[in-house]
Design an enzyme around this catalytic site. Structure first.
Site, PDB file in Angstrom:
ATOM      1  N   LYS A  56       0.827  -1.211   0.000  1.00 27.02           N
ATOM      2  CA  LYS A  56       0.000   0.000   0.000  1.00 27.02           C
ATOM      3  C   LYS A  56       0.859   1.257   0.000  1.00 27.02           C
ATOM      4  O   LYS A  56       0.619   2.181  -0.788  1.00 27.02           O
ATOM      5  CB  LYS A  56      -0.938   0.002   1.210  1.00 27.02           C
ATOM      6  N   ASP A  82      -6.834   1.386   0.857  1.00 21.36           N
ATOM      7  CA  ASP A  82      -6.897   1.474   2.318  1.00 21.36           C
ATOM      8  C   ASP A  82      -8.329   1.159   2.747  1.00 21.36           C
ATOM      9  O   ASP A  82      -9.148   0.700   1.948  1.00 21.36           O
ATOM     10  CB  ASP A  82      -6.444   2.858   2.800  1.00 21.36           C
TER      11      ASP A  82
END
Length: 211
Positions: A120, A138
């Site tokens: 991420k 997210d």
């Protein structure tokens, strides 16, 4: 959700916010990398309060190394998990100095090899600092993608792969920011603000609210 509806959603998000970006304060790829490492399980507002004091003093790998672990902790102690994050930042800075001439590498493999940097974080840096069409999923993006049925998936990796598949190329660089901001301010976790949502009529969420 069909592809026509998906494109309409993205067109509306683009019209409302043609040039989206992160809410983290940064002025270089390195500052962005550090801010994103610090943002895990913390708010952007909280991170910005810390980095607004840190970066004027130390905004290069060597400068942070010169602060030392205890010195760095004094700047980020208001952020959750600051002890572990400080250690990751110091180790990351050391690798950047020793292996990358003090620069943030524009490589997923090299980024993910840094302490505190997962897929991420690497996606955020590649997208926001270098303009790659990557999508960092997210909790906000996961929620919005599933609620709207834009790109449903059982976990963040499934949602990321689905988004990469169904989002047209013209939207790929910016969709990460649009969906985060939409999840942060409109499609919020407890009670989505459907009544003030610009894509409400296109969204396939069954339990819409009047707000």
């Amino acid at each position: 959700m069909n592809q026509v509806k998906r494109k309409q959603i993205l067109e509306r998000l683009r019209e409302a916010n043609p040039h989206p970006t992160t809410e983290l304060n940064y002025s270089s790829p390195f500052e962005l990398l550090i801010a994103v490492i610090l943002s895990a399980q913390a708010t952007d507002v909280g991170v910005n309060k810390a980095t607004d004091k840190l970066f004027p003093v130390a905004n290069t790998p060597q400068a942070i190394l010169d602060l030392g672990l205890d010195g760095l902790k004094q700047y980020i102690k208001t952020i959750g998990l600051f002890n572990a994050k400080a250690e990751n930042v110091i180790r990351t800075c050391r690798i950047l100095v020793e292996k990358h001439d003090g620069r943030v590498p524009e490589s997923r493999e090299a980024l993910e090899a840094l302490p505190g940097v997962g897929r991420k974080t690497a996606n955020v840096v590649l997208n926001t600092a270098f303009g790659w069409p990557t999508i960092a999923v997210d909790t906000h993006i996961f929620r919005v993608s599933n609620r709207t049925r834009l790109a449903p998936g059982k976990n963040v990796n499934e949602v990321e792969q689905k988004l990469l598949k169904v989002v047209p190329a013209e939207f790929k660089v910016d969709v990460h920011h649009w969906l985060i901001l939409h999840g942060r301010y409109t499609c919020v976790a407890r009670k989505p603000r459907c009544g003030s949502c610009l894509i409400e009529d296109l969204c396939e969420y069954n339990d819409k609210t009047e707000i």
